[in-house]
Scaffold this active site. Sequence first.
Site, short mmCIF file in Angstrom:
data_model
loop_
_atom_site.label_atom_id
_atom_site.label_comp_id
_atom_site.label_asym_id
_atom_site.label_seq_id
_atom_site.Cartn_x
_atom_site.Cartn_y
_atom_site.Cartn_z
N GLY A 1 0.85 -1.19 0.00
CA GLY A 1 0.00 0.00 0.00
C GLY A 1 0.88 1.24 0.00
N ASP B 1 -10.04 -0.91 -6.51
CA ASP B 1 -8.85 -0.38 -7.18
C ASP B 1 -8.95 -0.44 -8.70
OD1 ASP B 1 -8.61 -3.15 -7.26
OD2 ASP B 1 -6.75 -3.23 -6.11
N GLN C 1 5.00 -13.14 -9.55
CA GLN C 1 5.34 -12.69 -8.20
C GLN C 1 5.66 -13.88 -7.30
OE1 GLN C 1 1.83 -10.47 -7.15
NE2 GLN C 1 2.41 -8.67 -8.35
#
Length: 487
Positions: free
Chosen positions: A13, A235, A302
């Site tokens: 974040g 988002d 990832q």
Amino acid sequence: MDYIAIDIGASSGRLIHANFQNLGGFKLEEIHRFKNEFQDKDGTDYWNFNNLVSEILNGLVEVKRKGINECYVGIDTWGVDYALVGENNSFLSDPVSYRDSRTKSVLQDFTSKMSLENLYKKTGIQLQPFNTVFQLFVEDKEKLGRADKLLLIPDLLGYIFTGKAVTEKTNASTMQLLNLKSRKLDSDVLDVLGIDEEIFPPLTEPGQILGEIQYDKFPNYDLPKVTFINVASHDTASAVVGTPGEGEEWAYISSGTWSLMGVEIPEGIATKEAFDSNFTNEWGVQGTIRFLKNIMGMWLIQEVARMQDYKYSYAELAKMASQEAAFQQFINVNDSRFLNPKNMIEELQTYCRETGQKIPETPGELARCIYDNLALCYAVELENLEKITGRNLSKLHIVGGGSNNKFLNQLTADICNIEVEAGPVEATAIGNLIVQMIATQGYGTLEQAREDIRNSVDLERYFPKNPLEIKEAIKGYKNFIDKKQLV
């Protein structure tokens, strides 16, 4: 006036600052960044919500240290996950992560109460086992009985900071509880869950003022004067606002942990064709619909990087991938086995072994396998998107962190046979800020905002090279996905 976008994803974040006078240039400054992750507690994956609150407060302290004494703030996060709040504002538990295994087999169980076709017809939302509707279907009934409020993550944060409880619409649509036509909670779906509508705070539009921070609740923090605004709190909704599309012949990929590929339309599409292709109708700003497909995305790479203790950067993995032979494996990137495996590398290798394909061994081979199949999946879904919407799409905008991946951008242009325009990387934060500015300064329309983005952000263009090898790969991939085996 100063604006702060709080943008929280599944892995990190940050707080991003912009000043209204800088709007024409979209000059953004990152004030504070922090990690976010879920943790296993007694066999359940929970988000560390208290840490999110602390990090936001730390970020706001840093905002004041920068000399910003007054600001507007908007929060966007991922969708579907929620917390249950009991009497006297007691939290019944930390929010469970959508990657938890509790909904692994829920779709079949749910059909005993309502057909999936009927659920889709009502809500228009893509069937994914981690949607809020399915999380609630398996939720502890005793805990649900004690709940006074159900709050999605950004609304929960807003509630903690301001004491005002709302259900912001762009994020609420991901729950698969809202009726696509009436734009209200669907009573039939709630009946299946045995949940009263009163547990949900009032639905609210993005762009409404939420309220000032409750300073007395945070006496140990030196905070600026903060007024929270309900932005497009999902988002992806914010990212689409921040996408510099023009006209109607463009699509987008919001590229991060997930790849969200879609178009912006005025009305939802919940046809059988849309259901069969598993597209979703999530709500956007100013009455729009985000008609899109969730694709597993950068989560795959990832996790491969994490399994190697981040020995290689994402840029290094992309470079190594570019040096490997193309199309050595076909994988269904949306297979549920890749949602949260213990070891992504082993899962990819097992998948290839089970389907009789060459097993990727090296970091470059693993990365090439992922990038090839992401781009192949994009091509198939772009074709579906055109068929379902009837649009002839001529440009694909890739925004978000994944837009930095030059190798995947070119691969996407080649395999999708479409012009790709990459950027801005900070589309989500920009979209968050734009909604704040529309709410407080009468900034204007989405078209005006997107024109300013086009005029002020450096965008990279990629043009397709579509040799016979790629056409054969697309044909082979489609056959593989259709038949679940090599042909």
